[in-house]
Design a protein around this motif. Structure first.
Motif, PDB file in Angstrom:
ATOM      1  N   THR A  93       0.823  -1.206   0.000  1.00 10.80           N
ATOM      2  CA  THR A  93       0.000   0.000   0.000  1.00 10.80           C
ATOM      3  C   THR A  93       0.857   1.255   0.000  1.00 10.80           C
ATOM      4  O   THR A  93       0.490   2.279  -0.598  1.00 10.80           O
ATOM      5  CB  THR A  93      -0.916   0.003   1.236  1.00 10.80           C
ATOM      6  N   SER A  94       2.004   1.203   0.644  1.00 12.10           N
ATOM      7  CA  SER A  94       2.872   2.377   0.742  1.00 12.10           C
ATOM      8  C   SER A  94       3.428   2.823  -0.601  1.00 12.10           C
ATOM      9  O   SER A  94       3.950   3.933  -0.724  1.00 12.10           O
ATOM     10  CB  SER A  94       4.034   2.085   1.703  1.00 12.10           C
ATOM     11  N   ALA A  95       3.329   1.979  -1.634  1.00 12.15           N
ATOM     12  CA  ALA A  95       3.814   2.363  -2.959  1.00 12.15           C
ATOM     13  C   ALA A  95       2.857   3.313  -3.676  1.00 12.15           C
ATOM     14  O   ALA A  95       3.204   3.875  -4.716  1.00 12.15           O
ATOM     15  CB  ALA A  95       4.033   1.117  -3.815  1.00 12.15           C
ATOM     16  N   PHE A  96       1.661   3.496  -3.118  1.00 18.98           N
ATOM     17  CA  PHE A  96       0.639   4.310  -3.767  1.00 18.98           C
ATOM     18  C   PHE A  96       0.642   5.744  -3.230  1.00 18.98           C
ATOM     19  O   PHE A  96       1.274   6.047  -2.213  1.00 18.98           O
ATOM     20  CB  PHE A  96      -0.738   3.674  -3.589  1.00 18.98           C
ATOM     21  N   VAL A  97      -0.084   6.616  -3.914  1.00 17.75           N
ATOM     22  CA  VAL A  97      -0.167   8.029  -3.537  1.00 17.75           C
ATOM     23  C   VAL A  97      -0.742   8.178  -2.135  1.00 17.75           C
ATOM     24  O   VAL A  97      -1.785   7.602  -1.811  1.00 17.75           O
ATOM     25  CB  VAL A  97      -1.051   8.795  -4.546  1.00 17.75           C
ATOM     26  N   ASP A  98      -0.040   8.924  -1.309  1.00 19.17           N
ATOM     27  CA  ASP A  98      -0.543   9.329   0.002  1.00 19.17           C
ATOM     28  C   ASP A  98      -0.580  10.852  -0.012  1.00 19.17           C
ATOM     29  O   ASP A  98       0.432  11.508   0.197  1.00 19.17           O
ATOM     30  CB  ASP A  98       0.369   8.808   1.113  1.00 19.17           C
ATOM     31  N   LEU A  99      -1.752  11.400  -0.306  1.00 23.97           N
ATOM     32  CA  LEU A  99      -1.874  12.844  -0.454  1.00 23.97           C
ATOM     33  C   LEU A  99      -1.675  13.546   0.882  1.00 23.97           C
ATOM     34  O   LEU A  99      -1.922  12.965   1.952  1.00 23.97           O
ATOM     35  CB  LEU A  99      -3.252  13.195  -1.012  1.00 23.97           C
ATOM     36  N   PHE A 152       2.749  -0.786 -11.744  1.00 20.91           N
ATOM     37  CA  PHE A 152       3.358  -1.941 -12.395  1.00 20.91           C
ATOM     38  C   PHE A 152       4.782  -2.112 -11.892  1.00 20.91           C
ATOM     39  O   PHE A 152       5.536  -1.126 -11.793  1.00 20.91           O
ATOM     40  CB  PHE A 152       3.429  -1.748 -13.920  1.00 20.91           C
ATOM     41  N   ALA A 153       5.172  -3.333 -11.593  1.00 17.79           N
ATOM     42  CA  ALA A 153       6.571  -3.664 -11.319  1.00 17.79           C
ATOM     43  C   ALA A 153       7.119  -4.399 -12.539  1.00 17.79           C
ATOM     44  O   ALA A 153       6.451  -5.293 -13.080  1.00 17.79           O
ATOM     45  CB  ALA A 153       6.688  -4.536 -10.071  1.00 17.79           C
ATOM     46  N   PHE A 154       8.312  -4.031 -12.974  1.00 17.81           N
ATOM     47  CA  PHE A 154       8.916  -4.609 -14.169  1.00 17.81           C
ATOM     48  C   PHE A 154      10.250  -5.259 -13.845  1.00 17.81           C
ATOM     49  O   PHE A 154      10.848  -5.001 -12.802  1.00 17.81           O
ATOM     50  CB  PHE A 154       9.160  -3.515 -15.227  1.00 17.81           C
ATOM     51  N   ASP A 156      12.478   0.534 -11.339  1.00 16.99           N
ATOM     52  CA  ASP A 156      11.860  -0.561 -12.087  1.00 16.99           C
ATOM     53  C   ASP A 156      10.343  -0.588 -11.972  1.00 16.99           C
ATOM     54  O   ASP A 156       9.718  -1.613 -12.283  1.00 16.99           O
ATOM     55  CB  ASP A 156      12.421  -1.902 -11.603  1.00 16.99           C
ATOM     56  N   ALA A 157       9.735   0.490 -11.522  1.00 15.29           N
ATOM     57  CA  ALA A 157       8.278   0.541 -11.376  1.00 15.29           C
ATOM     58  C   ALA A 157       7.708   1.739 -12.117  1.00 15.29           C
ATOM     59  O   ALA A 157       8.375   2.768 -12.283  1.00 15.29           O
ATOM     60  CB  ALA A 157       7.883   0.604  -9.900  1.00 15.29           C
ATOM     61  N   VAL A 158       6.464   1.599 -12.567  1.00 19.28           N
ATOM     62  CA  VAL A 158       5.741   2.686 -13.232  1.00 19.28           C
ATOM     63  C   VAL A 158       4.369   2.801 -12.599  1.00 19.28           C
ATOM     64  O   VAL A 158       3.724   1.786 -12.288  1.00 19.28           O
ATOM     65  CB  VAL A 158       5.590   2.425 -14.745  1.00 19.28           C
ATOM     66  N   THR A 159       3.918   4.021 -12.394  1.00 25.24           N
ATOM     67  CA  THR A 159       2.552   4.230 -11.945  1.00 25.24           C
ATOM     68  C   THR A 159       1.790   5.050 -12.967  1.00 25.24           C
ATOM     69  O   THR A 159       2.348   5.939 -13.618  1.00 25.24           O
ATOM     70  CB  THR A 159       2.503   4.933 -10.574  1.00 25.24           C
ATOM     71  N   VAL A 160       0.520   4.717 -13.132  1.00 24.82           N
ATOM     72  CA  VAL A 160      -0.407   5.479 -13.975  1.00 24.82           C
ATOM     73  C   VAL A 160      -1.490   6.018 -13.051  1.00 24.82           C
ATOM     74  O   VAL A 160      -2.221   5.246 -12.426  1.00 24.82           O
ATOM     75  CB  VAL A 160      -1.037   4.596 -15.072  1.00 24.82           C
ATOM     76  N   VAL A 161      -1.583   7.337 -12.931  1.00 22.75           N
ATOM     77  CA  VAL A 161      -2.558   7.974 -12.047  1.00 22.75           C
ATOM     78  C   VAL A 161      -3.563   8.733 -12.900  1.00 22.75           C
ATOM     79  O   VAL A 161      -3.196   9.684 -13.609  1.00 22.75           O
ATOM     80  CB  VAL A 161      -1.882   8.935 -11.048  1.00 22.75           C
ATOM     81  N   HIS A 162      -4.820   8.316 -12.842  1.00 23.20           N
ATOM     82  CA  HIS A 162      -5.890   8.966 -13.610  1.00 23.20           C
ATOM     83  C   HIS A 162      -6.651   9.883 -12.661  1.00 23.20           C
ATOM     84  O   HIS A 162      -7.366   9.433 -11.765  1.00 23.20           O
ATOM     85  CB  HIS A 162      -6.829   7.910 -14.194  1.00 23.20           C
ATOM     86  N   ASP A 163      -6.494  11.180 -12.844  1.00 24.38           N
ATOM     87  CA  ASP A 163      -7.090  12.214 -11.998  1.00 24.38           C
ATOM     88  C   ASP A 163      -8.320  12.769 -12.703  1.00 24.38           C
ATOM     89  O   ASP A 163      -8.214  13.411 -13.744  1.00 24.38           O
ATOM     90  CB  ASP A 163      -6.048  13.308 -11.749  1.00 24.38           C
ATOM     91  N   GLN A 164      -9.493  12.511 -12.116  1.00 20.49           N
ATOM     92  CA  GLN A 164     -10.759  12.944 -12.712  1.00 20.49           C
ATOM     93  C   GLN A 164     -11.556  13.783 -11.730  1.00 20.49           C
ATOM     94  O   GLN A 164     -11.564  13.512 -10.520  1.00 20.49           O
ATOM     95  CB  GLN A 164     -11.598  11.732 -13.116  1.00 20.49           C
ATOM     96  N   GLY A 165     -12.244  14.787 -12.244  1.00 15.42           N
ATOM     97  CA  GLY A 165     -13.123  15.574 -11.408  1.00 15.42           C
ATOM     98  C   GLY A 165     -14.337  14.761 -10.985  1.00 15.42           C
ATOM     99  O   GLY A 165     -14.742  13.806 -11.646  1.00 15.42           O
ATOM    100  N   ARG A 171       7.004   9.840  -4.190  1.00 11.31           N
ATOM    101  CA  ARG A 171       7.352   9.439  -2.820  1.00 11.31           C
ATOM    102  C   ARG A 171       6.996   7.989  -2.570  1.00 11.31           C
ATOM    103  O   ARG A 171       7.762   7.230  -1.963  1.00 11.31           O
ATOM    104  CB  ARG A 171       6.642  10.337  -1.795  1.00 11.31           C
ATOM    105  N   GLY A 172       5.801   7.587  -3.022  1.00 11.61           N
ATOM    106  CA  GLY A 172       5.368   6.214  -2.811  1.00 11.61           C
ATOM    107  C   GLY A 172       6.264   5.213  -3.525  1.00 11.61           C
ATOM    108  O   GLY A 172       6.717   4.233  -2.927  1.00 11.61           O
ATOM    109  N   LEU A 173       6.520   5.448  -4.809  1.00 14.29           N
ATOM    110  CA  LEU A 173       7.364   4.526  -5.563  1.00 14.29           C
ATOM    111  C   LEU A 173       8.800   4.541  -5.044  1.00 14.29           C
ATOM    112  O   LEU A 173       9.459   3.500  -4.962  1.00 14.29           O
ATOM    113  CB  LEU A 173       7.347   4.888  -7.049  1.00 14.29           C
ATOM    114  N   ASP A 174       9.288   5.729  -4.693  1.00 13.74           N
ATOM    115  CA  ASP A 174      10.669   5.855  -4.242  1.00 13.74           C
ATOM    116  C   ASP A 174      10.887   5.126  -2.926  1.00 13.74           C
ATOM    117  O   ASP A 174      11.912   4.445  -2.739  1.00 13.74           O
ATOM    118  CB  ASP A 174      11.026   7.328  -4.099  1.00 13.74           C
ATOM    119  N   SER A 175       9.946   5.226  -1.998  1.00 13.62           N
ATOM    120  CA  SER A 175      10.104   4.566  -0.705  1.00 13.62           C
ATOM    121  C   SER A 175      10.128   3.057  -0.844  1.00 13.62           C
ATOM    122  O   SER A 175      10.732   2.345  -0.033  1.00 13.62           O
ATOM    123  CB  SER A 175       8.958   4.969   0.235  1.00 13.62           C
ATOM    124  N   TRP A 176       9.475   2.554  -1.877  1.00 15.38           N
ATOM    125  CA  TRP A 176       9.443   1.099  -2.111  1.00 15.38           C
ATOM    126  C   TRP A 176      10.626   0.644  -2.944  1.00 15.38           C
ATOM    127  O   TRP A 176      11.236  -0.399  -2.685  1.00 15.38           O
ATOM    128  CB  TRP A 176       8.122   0.729  -2.790  1.00 15.38           C
TER     129      TRP A 176
END
Length: 250
Positions: free
Chosen positions: A68-74, A137-139, A214-223, A243-248
């Protein structure tokens, strides 16, 4: 970038942590979070005393867990509700085609979360300002860089397309200084009312594609309910994603 041996050493750590925090193991089935067959990560069950944890879909090699820590923590002033696991097939946006599917077997795992956010001065009783659907995604090997290259080309070829209500336009640009490389995609479509009927003007949404090691995130921001997002929040969301990807990853 880390050597492959360092990545293998790091991968054992999240397995224990995730087991303690109601995480899920991979299915070992070649699922890359969508791919050409439309498969995706599922949703994990959580207990009443542990936070929601995304289920990792494993596609090759040994066990890989995306915590969970790999994800956005606003930051607290933007946070409306805690993120919840979702299906990667639903989280990944589609424009002219399936531009953001991984399309390769170098993916070792994928997972997705959905969260809502607010503006700093919004009162608690307000509806959310927007939603974030995020896929990680982890590659292995050069897969992460290859994915960015494919997405960049696919989005550049998709300048506009027809959807219900009219023409949707797509503009992309690199995000300098964000992770190891990043792309910001702005999508503009005819506005609609809450009931889906046509409204005046256009609404915009944003897609952030960010690579860290080695990881990529796709964040879809919608109103919320089809409204426009605030372009000024892209940097805040990007920083939180890094921050999330870097900490992991680091």
């Amino acid at each position: 970038m880390r050597t492959p041996s360092r990545r293998r050493r790091m991968l054992g750590v999240p397995l224990l942590v995730t087991a303690l925090l109601a995480g899920a193991c991979g299915d070992g089935g070649g699922n890359d979070g969508g791919g050409n067959d439309g498969g995706a990560a599922g949703t994990s069950a959580t207990s009443a005393t542990t936070p929601a944890t995304p289920e990792t879909s494993q596609s090759s090699g040994g066990p890989v867990t995306i915590p969970t820590s790999a994800f956005v923590d606003l930051p607290p002033e933007l946070r409306k509700a805690a993120a919840q696991p979702t299906d990667a097939a639903d989280a990944l946006p589609e424009l002219c085609d399936k531009e953001f599917r991984s399309g390769g077997r170098s993916v070792t795992a994928s997972a997705a979360m959905m969260s809502t956010y607010k503006l700093p001065k919004d009162p608690p009783e307000n509806v959310p300002y927007g939603t974030l659907h995020q896929t990680v995604f982890a590659f292995e090997g050069t897969g992460a860089a290859d994915y960015l290259r494919r997405v960049r080309g696919a989005v550049a070829d998709c300048r506009s397309f027809q959807a219900s209500g009219g023409t949707v336009t797509v503009v992309s640009r690199p995000m300098a200084g964000t992770g190891d490389e990043a792309l910001l995609v702005t999508v503009s479509r005819p506005a609609t009312g809450l009931d889906g009927s046509p409204a005046q003007g256009r609404s915009t949404s944003q897609i952030l594609v960010i690579r860290v090691a080695d990881a990529v995130t796709v964040v879809h921001d919608q109103g919320w309910e089809g409204t426009s997002t605030d372009p000024g929040l892209a940097d805040d969301i990007a920083r939180a994603a890094v921050r999330g990807l870097d900490s992991w990853q680091r």
